[in-house]
Scaffold this motif. Structure first.
Motif, short mmCIF file in Angstrom:
data_model
loop_
_atom_site.label_atom_id
_atom_site.label_comp_id
_atom_site.label_asym_id
_atom_site.label_seq_id
_atom_site.Cartn_x
_atom_site.Cartn_y
_atom_site.Cartn_z
N GLN A 49 4.97 -20.20 -11.61
CA GLN A 49 4.22 -19.07 -12.16
C GLN A 49 3.01 -18.82 -11.28
O GLN A 49 2.37 -19.77 -10.83
N TRP A 50 2.68 -17.54 -11.03
CA TRP A 50 1.55 -17.26 -10.15
C TRP A 50 0.89 -15.94 -10.53
O TRP A 50 1.34 -15.24 -11.44
N ASP A 51 -0.14 -15.61 -9.82
CA ASP A 51 -0.96 -14.43 -10.08
C ASP A 51 -0.31 -13.18 -9.50
O ASP A 51 -0.64 -12.74 -8.40
N ARG A 52 0.60 -12.59 -10.24
CA ARG A 52 1.32 -11.41 -9.75
C ARG A 52 0.41 -10.18 -9.58
O ARG A 52 0.55 -9.44 -8.60
N ASP A 55 -1.41 -10.61 -6.29
CA ASP A 55 -0.48 -10.44 -5.16
C ASP A 55 -0.16 -8.96 -4.93
O ASP A 55 0.01 -8.53 -3.79
N GLN A 56 -0.10 -8.20 -6.02
CA GLN A 56 0.22 -6.77 -5.88
C GLN A 56 -0.89 -6.04 -5.13
O GLN A 56 -0.62 -5.13 -4.33
N SER A 194 -4.24 -14.99 -3.31
CA SER A 194 -3.07 -14.11 -3.25
C SER A 194 -2.68 -13.80 -1.80
O SER A 194 -1.50 -13.78 -1.46
#
Length: 394
Positions: A49-52, A55-56, A194
């Motif tokens: 699980q990560w910081d989507r 990252d966007q 990110s």
């Protein structure tokens, strides 16, 4: 069914020693029980699980304009300065995921937690460097992103400069108020994470089946614990005796910072006991250190020699010895041996600072003394921040 990565292992030798014979034994006594290690398996999904949202932003903007310009755009957005329609849209979408003033936030607690961080002055920075940062190298997995981004080649001084800059800025008075610099640094650090993750996954042979996703939620929680619980333990080892109000403030501070960094709110500890349990689960499922562990520890050990301050080589060599003493004093012999850190005799001069810290702590009940130490401590920390900034530019 969730994949169990190679990195997930019960009863790591190094950290098992910490909990059975090291400082962790005292923490478990305080907790009153030994957590059930089999429960740790429920945290495995956090490795993927990560910081989507972060990252966007990187994909939509930073990758096109570069990190420096992207970061400047972030600061402009926070300051409500003009941006292009695309830039504004990117950050509008990102900030929809963040409530900068959530209902649970207590600004008074933030203030008290930041004051605890400032009042020990240099002692706080010693704990961060020689206990939290150095001790964190004991886990091979959490440090792999540093290796993949070339942090080792860039030198320990650069990472130390970035860590000091981040920490000092966010614990200043009202630092986390929007649009103050501490608030900006937290969001900028989130972009750093990110940016690193996106580029590691796109440009290297990173094996997520082995290490989990780079800078995943589980490892981000561990970093948060390093700044809260581990920092608190280190302060106590140095003679600082925080009040219950200060301890509550410290955990609230890092709950908010962790939330702003994109760590899932539900896994961030509310108090010391929750943090002890979380640290137990994280550390006791880590594999032992490897050659990267020793390389990173060695680089941090030798950082004073390669720095530009003090100017005299002999003084820089003395600083290395003093830090080595603090490593042994805070981490213990077992961990230092695992990290490949030598013992020191000359470095025992560090006991003078420990003695001074304990002596000052006895005066905390005097009228106005705590406030005086908060001001002086903040000045000491700011001076160190400026020194690091200066020699990192040379």
């Amino acid at each position: 069914m969730t994949r169990i990565p190679y990195r997930f292992k019960y009863n790591n030798t190094s950290f098992a020693h910490y909990w059975s014979q090291g400082v962790g034994k005292e923490l478990l006594n305080q907790l009153g029980y030994v957590p059930d290690l089999t429960i740790a398996e429920k945290f495995i999904p956090l490795l993927y699980q990560w910081d989507r949202p972060g990252d966007q932003v990187v994909i939509d903007l930073f990758e096109q304009v570069g990190f420096s310009i992207g970061n400047a755009c972030l600061f402009d957005y926070i300051d409500q300065n003009p941006l292009t329609d695309n830039q504004k849209t990117v950050f509008d979408n990102f900030f929809r995921h963040i409530d900068t003033n959530p209902d649970w936030l207590d600004r008074k607690k933030l203030q008290v937690g930041a004051e605890l961080s400032r009042r020990p002055g240099l002692t706080s920075l010693i704990v961060l460097r020689d206990y939290c940062l150095m001790g964190g190298y004991e886990s091979a997995a959490i440090n792999k992103p540093l290796i993949y981004t070339g942090a080792l080649k860039k030198g320990a001084a650069k990472r130390l400069t970035e860590t000091v800059e981040f920490w000092v800025q966010i614990v200043k008075e009202s630092a986390l108020e929007t649009p103050n610099m501490g608030f900006k640094h937290v969001l900028s650090t989130r972009m750093v994470h990110s940016f690193a993750r996106v580029n590691i996954l796109a440009k290297t042979d990173w094996d997520s089946g082995k290490w989990g996703v780079p800078l995943n939620s589980w490892d981000m929680l561990a970093t948060n614990l390093g700044f809260s619980l581990v920092f608190l333990v280190g302060l106590r080892r140095m003679g600082i005796q925080p009040s219950e109000e200060e301890i509550a403030g410290l955990f609230h501070l890092w709950k908010y910072v962790g939330y702003l960094l994109g760590i899932p709110l539900e896994i961030i500890p509310e108090n010391e006991n929750e943090a002890i349990e979380a640290l137990f689960y994280w550390t006791m499922t880590q594999r032992e250190g490897d050659e990267d562990t020793v390389a990173l520890a060695t680089a941090l050990k030798d950082e004073p020699i390669h720095a530009h301050y003090p100017k005299q080589l002999l003084m820089r060599q003395m600083m290395r010895e003093v830090h080595l003493y603090y490593n042994r004093y805070l981490l213990g012999d077992y961990s230092c041996d695992q990290l490949g850190l030598p013992s020191t005799t000359i470095g025992r001069l560090a006991v003078i600072n420990i003695w001074k810290t304990k002596k000052q702590e006895k005066r905390m009940g005097e009228i106005g003394f705590r406030e005086k130490m908060i001001i002086e401590g903040a000045t000491e920390q700011e001076n160190v921040r400026l020194i690091y900034q200066d020699f990192n530019r040379q």
